[in-house]
Enzyme design. Structure first.
Site, short mmCIF file in Angstrom:
data_model
loop_
_atom_site.label_atom_id
_atom_site.label_comp_id
_atom_site.label_asym_id
_atom_site.label_seq_id
_atom_site.Cartn_x
_atom_site.Cartn_y
_atom_site.Cartn_z
N ASP A 176 0.85 -1.20 0.00
CA ASP A 176 0.00 0.00 0.00
C ASP A 176 0.88 1.24 0.00
OD1 ASP A 176 -3.25 0.11 0.97
OD2 ASP A 176 -2.14 2.00 0.92
N LEU A 183 -6.27 -4.44 -5.44
CA LEU A 183 -7.30 -3.55 -4.89
C LEU A 183 -6.80 -2.11 -4.81
CD1 LEU A 183 -8.42 -6.37 -4.03
CD2 LEU A 183 -9.14 -5.34 -1.90
N ARG A 234 5.36 -12.93 -15.20
CA ARG A 234 6.72 -13.41 -14.89
C ARG A 234 6.69 -14.59 -13.93
NH1 ARG A 234 8.18 -7.98 -15.01
NH2 ARG A 234 7.88 -7.74 -12.78
N ALA A 253 -9.92 -5.75 -8.83
CA ALA A 253 -11.09 -5.14 -8.20
C ALA A 253 -11.64 -4.08 -9.15
CB ALA A 253 -10.70 -4.52 -6.86
N TYR A 261 -11.72 7.62 -12.79
CA TYR A 261 -11.98 6.34 -12.12
C TYR A 261 -12.63 5.35 -13.09
CZ TYR A 261 -13.64 3.20 -8.37
OH TYR A 261 -13.88 2.11 -7.56
N TYR A 294 -3.95 -9.49 -21.54
CA TYR A 294 -2.88 -10.33 -20.96
C TYR A 294 -3.33 -11.79 -20.92
CZ TYR A 294 0.96 -7.29 -19.80
OH TYR A 294 2.08 -6.48 -19.90
N THR A 341 -19.97 -1.25 -1.55
CA THR A 341 -19.73 -2.10 -0.38
C THR A 341 -19.35 -1.22 0.81
OG1 THR A 341 -19.06 -3.88 -1.84
CG2 THR A 341 -18.35 -4.04 0.46
N ARG A 353 -17.90 8.59 1.22
CA ARG A 353 -18.98 7.81 0.60
C ARG A 353 -20.22 7.87 1.48
NH1 ARG A 353 -15.43 2.65 -1.31
NH2 ARG A 353 -14.04 3.44 0.31
P1 NAD Z 1 -9.88 2.32 -0.03
O1 NAD Z 1 -9.61 3.71 -0.52
O2 NAD Z 1 -10.16 2.12 1.40
O3 NAD Z 1 -8.69 1.35 -0.42
C1 NAD Z 1 -7.81 1.56 -1.49
C2 NAD Z 1 -6.39 1.26 -1.00
O4 NAD Z 1 -5.48 1.36 -2.10
C3 NAD Z 1 -5.90 2.26 0.06
O5 NAD Z 1 -5.29 1.56 1.11
C4 NAD Z 1 -4.89 3.12 -0.68
O6 NAD Z 1 -3.91 3.67 0.17
C5 NAD Z 1 -4.36 2.14 -1.70
N1 NAD Z 1 -3.82 2.76 -2.92
C6 NAD Z 1 -4.44 3.68 -3.72
N2 NAD Z 1 -3.65 3.97 -4.76
C7 NAD Z 1 -2.53 3.22 -4.64
C8 NAD Z 1 -1.34 3.09 -5.41
N3 NAD Z 1 -1.15 3.81 -6.54
N4 NAD Z 1 -0.38 2.21 -4.99
C9 NAD Z 1 -0.54 1.51 -3.84
N5 NAD Z 1 -1.66 1.59 -3.06
C10 NAD Z 1 -2.63 2.45 -3.47
O7 NAD Z 1 -11.09 1.77 -0.93
P2 NAD Z 1 -11.86 0.36 -0.89
O8 NAD Z 1 -13.29 0.65 -0.78
O9 NAD Z 1 -11.21 -0.56 0.05
O10 NAD Z 1 -11.61 -0.14 -2.39
C11 NAD Z 1 -10.66 -1.16 -2.69
C12 NAD Z 1 -10.75 -1.49 -4.18
O11 NAD Z 1 -12.06 -1.97 -4.50
C13 NAD Z 1 -10.48 -0.30 -5.10
O12 NAD Z 1 -9.73 -0.74 -6.21
C14 NAD Z 1 -11.86 0.12 -5.55
O13 NAD Z 1 -11.85 0.73 -6.81
C15 NAD Z 1 -12.60 -1.22 -5.57
N6 NAD Z 1 -14.04 -1.02 -5.38
C16 NAD Z 1 -14.55 -0.76 -4.14
C17 NAD Z 1 -15.92 -0.57 -4.00
C18 NAD Z 1 -16.55 -0.31 -2.66
O14 NAD Z 1 -17.76 -0.08 -2.63
N7 NAD Z 1 -15.85 -0.37 -1.55
C19 NAD Z 1 -16.77 -0.60 -5.13
C20 NAD Z 1 -16.19 -0.82 -6.38
C21 NAD Z 1 -14.82 -1.06 -6.49
N1 UDP Z 2 -24.41 10.82 -1.45
C1 UDP Z 2 -25.23 11.60 -0.66
N2 UDP Z 2 -24.69 12.18 0.45
C2 UDP Z 2 -23.40 12.01 0.83
C3 UDP Z 2 -22.56 11.19 0.01
C4 UDP Z 2 -23.10 10.62 -1.12
O1 UDP Z 2 -26.42 11.79 -0.95
O2 UDP Z 2 -22.99 12.55 1.87
C5 UDP Z 2 -25.01 10.16 -2.65
C6 UDP Z 2 -24.20 10.31 -3.93
O3 UDP Z 2 -24.56 11.51 -4.61
C7 UDP Z 2 -24.65 9.07 -4.68
C8 UDP Z 2 -24.87 8.04 -3.59
O4 UDP Z 2 -25.05 8.78 -2.38
O5 UDP Z 2 -25.87 9.30 -5.35
C9 UDP Z 2 -23.70 7.07 -3.42
O6 UDP Z 2 -22.53 7.83 -3.29
P1 UDP Z 2 -21.11 7.20 -2.96
O7 UDP Z 2 -20.11 8.29 -3.08
O8 UDP Z 2 -21.19 6.43 -1.70
O9 UDP Z 2 -20.89 6.10 -4.09
P2 UDP Z 2 -21.04 6.13 -5.69
O10 UDP Z 2 -21.68 7.40 -6.14
O11 UDP Z 2 -19.64 6.01 -6.17
O12 UDP Z 2 -21.88 4.96 -5.99
#
Ligand code: NAD
Ligand code: UDP
Length: 337
Positions: free
Chosen positions: A48, A88, A121, A129, A160, A174, A190, A201
């Site tokens: 990380d 992730l 490799r 993810a 994103y 790949y 999630t 979020r």
């Molecule tokens: P998070 O921000 O808590 O975790 C992301 C982690 O990646 C952090 O620890 C951050 O420090 C690390 N990171 C970011 N850029 C990096 C880099 N360039 N090199 C090394 N580490 C790096 O978010 P999360 O909710 O735990 O999400 C984890 C993964 O799941 C992400 O790839 C995200 O896109 C994907 N995802 C999450 C959700 C969700 O709802 N939680 C939904 C869709 C996709």
């Molecule tokens: N949202 C909201 N209030 C907040 C944060 C988010 O109403 O304080 C809304 C946001 O506009 C979106 C939904 O909640 O419609 C989910 O937002 P989030 O950022 O959690 O995830 P994503 O938009 O990436 O699904």
């Protein structure tokens, strides 16, 4: 209490000790995944750069046998021996991924490229993810994996959405060109313990606002929908996917198909916390998807997986987590600062 889950059982049954790299391992999902893999008896290398992850998410694992940590940004190549990779690493919250959009795109594109090279490799299996954001503001509802999506390539979410779409393309190529064993999970919203209080979020915002008695900020009129998956269910889906036959690459939707409006979510949080907070409305962010719900038939059929935790139950666990966290807020604020 730990519930024995299907993914965890599969990983344990196949417990030839694997060296498993979890990038983004200090983040919300990553830290839960590291724990689950360690419980299955594997060697976990957590990587990380702490851009959004927190040291305290993995502190308790530091002295665990079979756990090691590398501070590194995946945009720069890296090499060591590994059997499996869960990629992730990427900021996931809109305010975080929009803070440095160019680096967000680099993380998904260059980062994935570097990890796919590592997988090639060392003949390692690699899971990406990916996200429901590849569907953008969807015109097909619920979203099936065969839907190509409706993404604005030029807006504030593009770094994103398009980064993750390009990463999927790299994974596919790949696999086709080099025979790398790839898995792609399209994760839907999630939530759960270890989200940062300042994550931005919706679930963490509403819970923190409700517990502090602050106004609950609904963006827009609150009629937009999301489908919320509890973290334990998602992690189990990851493990089932990684253990699935090599012929199954995905992309596969992982999420909870129960759909709620954001207004309904606010009401549930107020009810569960007993908060006196008021609901206030703020402008809807640009390109905010109107509705989102996963079709999880493929995950049910191919992985024998489906979520078990209801929103009511999951919110209860998450509220208890934030309640404790806010009582002990100083160490968090120190690290967040
Ligand atoms: P998070 O921000 O808590 O975790 C992301 C982690 O990646 C952090 O620890 C951050 O420090 C690390 N990171 C970011 N850029 C990096 C880099 N360039 N090199 C090394 N580490 C790096 O978010 P999360 O909710 O735990 O999400 C984890 C993964 O799941 C992400 O790839 C995200 O896109 C994907 N995802 C999450 C959700 C969700 O709802 N939680 C939904 C869709 C996709
Ligand atoms: N949202 C909201 N209030 C907040 C944060 C988010 O109403 O304080 C809304 C946001 O506009 C979106 C939904 O909640 O419609 C989910 O937002 P989030 O950022 O959690 O995830 P994503 O938009 O990436 O699904």
């Amino acid at each position: 209490m730990l519930i024995a889950r299907r993914g965890q059982n599969i990983m344990r049954e196949r417990a030839v000790l694997q060296r498993i790299l979890v990038t983004g391992g200090a983040g919300f999902l990553g830290s839960h995944l590291c724990e689950a893999l360690l419980r299955s008896g594997h060697h976990v290398i957590c990587l990380d750069d702490f851009s959004t992850g927190l040291r305290r998410n993995i502190e308790h694992l530091a002295d665990t046998e079979h756990f090691s940590f590398i501070e590194h940004d995946i945009v720069t190549p890296i090499d060591f021996d590994v059997d499996q990779i869960f990629n992730l690493a990427c900021p996931a919250s809109p305010p975080h991924y929009q803070a440095n959009p160019i680096h967000t795109t680099k993380t998904s594109v260059l980062g994935s490229l570097n990890l796919l090279e590592l997988a090639r490799r060392h003949n390692a299996r690699i899971l990406q993810a990916s996200t429901s954001e590849v569907y953008g503001d969807p015109n097909v509802h619920p979203q099936v994996e065969s839907y190509w999506g409706n993404v604005n390539p030029f807006g504030p979410r593009a770094c994103y959405d398009e980064g993750k779409r390009c990463a999927e393309t790299l994974f596919f190529d790949y696999h086709q060109s080099h025979g790398v064993a790839v898995k792609i999970a399209r994760i839907f919203n999630t939530y759960g313990p270890r989200m940062r209080p300042d994550d931005g979020r919706v679930v963490s915002n509403f819970i923190v606002q409700a517990l502090k008695g602050d106004d609950i900020t609904i963006y827009g009129d609150g009629s937009q929908t999301r489908s919320f998956c509890f973290v334990d269910d998602l992690i189990d889906g990851f493990l089932c996917l990684m253990a699935s036959p090599a012929s199954f690459t995905g992309p596969v939707n992982l999420g909870n198909p129960c759909e709620f409006t954001i207004g309904e979510l606010a009401e549930q949080v107020i009810e569960l916390t007993g908060s006196t907070s008021r609901i206030v409305h703020r402008p809807l962010p640009i390109d905010d998807p109107r509705q989102r719900r996963p079709d999880i038939s493929m995950a049910m059929r191919k992985l024998d997986w489906q979520p078990r935790v209801t929103l009511f139950e999951g919110l209860g666990k998450t509220i208890r987590h934030f309640d404790r966290l806010l009582a002990d807020i100083d160490p968090i604020l120190t690290e967040v600062a």
